[in-house]
Design an enzyme around this catalytic site. Structure first.
Site, PDB file in Angstrom:
ATOM      1  N   GLU A  65       0.752  -0.993   0.610  1.00 19.69           N
ATOM      2  CA  GLU A  65       0.153   0.135   0.263  1.00 19.69           C
ATOM      3  C   GLU A  65       0.528   1.437  -0.033  1.00 19.69           C
ATOM      4  O   GLU A  65       0.322   2.445  -0.877  1.00 19.69           O
ATOM      5  CB  GLU A  65      -0.852   0.012   0.966  1.00 19.69           C
ATOM      6  CG  GLU A  65      -2.021  -1.018   1.326  1.00 19.69           C
ATOM      7  CD  GLU A  65      -1.056  -2.401   1.807  1.00 19.69           C
ATOM      8  OE1 GLU A  65      -1.816  -2.517   3.241  1.00 19.69           O
ATOM      9  OE2 GLU A  65       0.036  -2.915   1.934  1.00 19.69           O
ATOM     10  N   CYS A 100      -0.156   1.059   7.293  1.00 19.97           N
ATOM     11  CA  CYS A 100      -0.886   1.168   6.222  1.00 19.97           C
ATOM     12  C   CYS A 100      -2.199   1.803   6.084  1.00 19.97           C
ATOM     13  O   CYS A 100      -1.971   2.325   5.326  1.00 19.97           O
ATOM     14  CB  CYS A 100      -0.580   0.294   5.293  1.00 19.97           C
ATOM     15  SG  CYS A 100       1.309  -0.220   4.750  1.00 19.97           S
ATOM     16  N   ALA A 177      27.239 -33.828  -2.052  1.00 22.85           N
ATOM     17  CA  ALA A 177      28.685 -34.881  -1.791  1.00 22.85           C
ATOM     18  C   ALA A 177      29.534 -35.782  -2.456  1.00 22.85           C
ATOM     19  O   ALA A 177      27.931 -36.704  -3.210  1.00 22.85           O
ATOM     20  CB  ALA A 177      28.644 -34.713   0.017  1.00 22.85           C
ATOM     21  N   TRP A 185      33.028 -26.652  -4.682  1.00 21.00           N
ATOM     22  CA  TRP A 185      31.460 -26.375  -4.814  1.00 21.00           C
ATOM     23  C   TRP A 185      31.096 -27.402  -6.311  1.00 21.00           C
ATOM     24  O   TRP A 185      31.582 -27.162  -7.187  1.00 21.00           O
ATOM     25  CB  TRP A 185      31.380 -24.685  -5.291  1.00 21.00           C
ATOM     26  CG  TRP A 185      32.220 -23.885  -3.956  1.00 21.00           C
ATOM     27  CD1 TRP A 185      33.132 -23.542  -4.184  1.00 21.00           C
ATOM     28  CD2 TRP A 185      31.806 -24.402  -2.470  1.00 21.00           C
ATOM     29  NE1 TRP A 185      33.659 -23.097  -3.051  1.00 21.00           N
ATOM     30  CE2 TRP A 185      33.082 -22.979  -2.721  1.00 21.00           C
ATOM     31  CE3 TRP A 185      30.918 -24.055  -1.941  1.00 21.00           C
ATOM     32  CZ2 TRP A 185      32.696 -22.439  -0.992  1.00 21.00           C
ATOM     33  CZ3 TRP A 185      30.369 -23.375  -1.331  1.00 21.00           C
ATOM     34  CH2 TRP A 185      31.381 -22.818  -0.471  1.00 21.00           C
ATOM     35  N   ARG A 199      20.892 -15.301   1.495  1.00 19.83           N
ATOM     36  CA  ARG A 199      20.938 -15.483   3.123  1.00 19.83           C
ATOM     37  C   ARG A 199      20.690 -13.885   3.560  1.00 19.83           C
ATOM     38  O   ARG A 199      21.108 -13.826   4.952  1.00 19.83           O
ATOM     39  CB  ARG A 199      23.026 -15.739   3.200  1.00 19.83           C
ATOM     40  CG  ARG A 199      22.558 -17.238   2.696  1.00 19.83           C
ATOM     41  CD  ARG A 199      23.865 -17.388   3.158  1.00 19.83           C
ATOM     42  NE  ARG A 199      24.034 -18.936   2.877  1.00 19.83           N
ATOM     43  CZ  ARG A 199      25.551 -19.921   3.352  1.00 19.83           C
ATOM     44  NH1 ARG A 199      26.633 -19.131   3.207  1.00 19.83           N
ATOM     45  NH2 ARG A 199      26.136 -20.384   2.725  1.00 19.83           N
ATOM     46  N   ASP A 215      31.765 -30.539   7.077  1.00 20.44           N
ATOM     47  CA  ASP A 215      32.371 -29.109   6.275  1.00 20.44           C
ATOM     48  C   ASP A 215      32.796 -28.030   6.631  1.00 20.44           C
ATOM     49  O   ASP A 215      33.898 -27.527   6.063  1.00 20.44           O
ATOM     50  CB  ASP A 215      30.885 -29.129   5.485  1.00 20.44           C
ATOM     51  CG  ASP A 215      30.529 -29.902   4.626  1.00 20.44           C
ATOM     52  OD1 ASP A 215      30.953 -30.402   3.929  1.00 20.44           O
ATOM     53  OD2 ASP A 215      29.551 -30.375   4.059  1.00 20.44           O
ATOM     54  N   LEU A 219      28.521 -20.274   7.103  1.00 21.04           N
ATOM     55  CA  LEU A 219      27.250 -19.375   7.198  1.00 21.04           C
ATOM     56  C   LEU A 219      27.038 -18.257   6.733  1.00 21.04           C
ATOM     57  O   LEU A 219      25.871 -17.758   7.807  1.00 21.04           O
ATOM     58  CB  LEU A 219      26.062 -20.693   8.290  1.00 21.04           C
ATOM     59  CG  LEU A 219      26.193 -22.086   8.400  1.00 21.04           C
ATOM     60  CD1 LEU A 219      25.457 -22.426   9.516  1.00 21.04           C
ATOM     61  CD2 LEU A 219      26.067 -23.199   7.252  1.00 21.04           C
ATOM     62  N   ARG A 222      28.334 -13.818   2.303  1.00 20.38           N
ATOM     63  CA  ARG A 222      28.804 -13.316   1.000  1.00 20.38           C
ATOM     64  C   ARG A 222      28.997 -12.320  -0.040  1.00 20.38           C
ATOM     65  O   ARG A 222      27.992 -13.312  -0.516  1.00 20.38           O
ATOM     66  CB  ARG A 222      30.917 -13.435   1.695  1.00 20.38           C
ATOM     67  CG  ARG A 222      30.715 -14.710   3.121  1.00 20.38           C
ATOM     68  CD  ARG A 222      31.701 -15.813   2.999  1.00 20.38           C
ATOM     69  NE  ARG A 222      31.764 -16.633   2.385  1.00 20.38           N
ATOM     70  CZ  ARG A 222      31.303 -17.032   2.401  1.00 20.38           C
ATOM     71  NH1 ARG A 222      30.471 -17.683   3.690  1.00 20.38           N
ATOM     72  NH2 ARG A 222      31.335 -18.890   1.799  1.00 20.38           N
TER      73      ARG A 222
END
Length: 366
Positions: A65, A100, A177, A185, A199, A215, A219, A222
């Site tokens: 709105e 609103c 994996a 990657w 993220r 791994d 997290l 970036r």
């Protein structure tokens, strides 16, 4: 006592009313799923001409709105005497954005038509505020379509849990994996960039303690050069295993949480109490299976690399499904860029759980 809010029936809506709300729904679908619902708004003048339109672009951005009103102000359009069509009841509270309902009153809109009510206790009441200000308010236009648009968000709100996005980066044969454990990657740089953009919009990112042990993920959100982006999600590890003191996930900013529980519902309840409204699950396969098995995934994003391993870790651990008739059914989600997109060499798939009726229909046909 103030007058009750009118509830319009199907016979009251004109073709122009329906057309305007359909346009608002289409605008809403361009938005980003997550902590907030997808909402679109269209403002129409007394002569039927569209004066302005807007949509919500994610947490912290102007609501649909307000976005429409800002567009009108920017273009010098007078909204006095106009009708606003919006897919969700205008909010009545001040959070990261203003209420609103007050913005609509200030803009001179004389009639508001919305599809469904806002289920949030803190946000509801906008319709009452509008009515008390002398604005004609009607609700229920294309309500089923609006409810389906935000079905999973509404479910999350009702359950008082975060909206859950599941992210999977996999090969063509659904491996996350190789047999030796290597996984960085699998997908290309464009997919990684897209994931890190996600993220920056979420409240928390979650993995299992086994994934941390194998791994050692950071997290964090970036940029391509490895620098941290402005918004950083809470980094969450679930499971009974210990997180080493030097694990990268702990970081140095205090935005780390370990939830010593294997039950996805219990984990989400703790995150909700901590203020998390949008969580993204990143693995591993057992955690992915736990959330899928519990029916707690609201949005599924799969990055599919043109790679075949033939062996290695499957993206999803055993769900206990032994016959095709019991398979989980998913629907293509056209929100935020569409259901299928090409990212470099990869394909990005965007899905949501199929509606219960579709799930049942699929089982009956088998």
């Amino acid at each position: 006592m103030s007058a009750p809010i009118p509830v319009a029936t199907g016979t009251q809506w004109t073709a122009d009313d329906r057309s305007a709300m359909e346009r608002a729904l289409a605008l809403a679908l361009e938005g980003v799923r997550g902590a907030n619902p997808l909402v679109g708004a269209v403002v129409v003048g007394p002569d039927g001409a569209v004066l302005a339109s807007g949509r919500h672009r994610g947490a912290g951005t102007p609501h649909a709105e307000a976005d429409a009103i800002s567009a009108a102000l920017r273009d010098g359009v007078d909204l006095a005497g106009s009708t606003m069509y919006v897919t969700l009841e205008p909010c009545n509270h001040t959070g990261r954005t203003g209420p609103c309902a007050r913005a609509i009153i200030g803009a001179g809109v004389s009639r508001v038509v919305y599809a469904i009510e806002d289920p949030h206790d803190i946000a509801s009441g906008g319709a009452r505020t509008l009515v008390d200000a002398g604005i004609l308010v009607e609700r229920g236009l294309l309500a089923e379509e609006a409810a389906e648009l935000n079905r999973r968000w509404l479910d999350a709100v009702a359950a008082r849990r975060p909206f859950v996005t599941l992210h999977i980066a996999q090969t063509l044969d659904s491996r996350i994996a190789a047999e030796d454990g290597t996984s960085q990657w699998i997908t290309c740089a464009e997919s990684l960039r897209d994931n890190h953009a996600t993220r920056t919009r979420i409240d928390a990112i979650l993995v299992g303690s086994r994934t941390v042990a194998i791994d050692n993920p950071r997290l964090t959100a970036r940029a391509e050069d490895g620098s941290l982006l402005g918004h950083q999600p809470l980094r969450v590890v679930m499971g009974l295993g210990d997180v080493p003191a030097d694990a990268a996930v702990r970081g140095t900013d205090g935005r780390f949480l370990q939830v010593r529980d294997r039950d996805p519902r219990a984990v989400l309840a703790e995150l909700f109490d901590a203020g998390v409204r949008h969580a993204m699950v990143e693995g591993g396969s057992r955690i992915i299976a736990a959330f899928l098995g519990a029916g707690l995934v609201d949005e599924l994003i799969v990055y599919q690399a043109p790679t075949i391993l033939g062996a290695g870790n499957s993206a999803v651990a055993d769900l206990g499904i032994r016959t095709l008739a019991d398979a989980q059914q998913w629907s293509w989600d056209e929100a935020h860029g569409g259901a299928v997109r090409r990212l470099g060499q990869d394909v990005r798939l965007h899905l949501m759980p199929a509606a219960p009726a579709a799930q049942n229909s699929s089982k009956e046909t088998h």
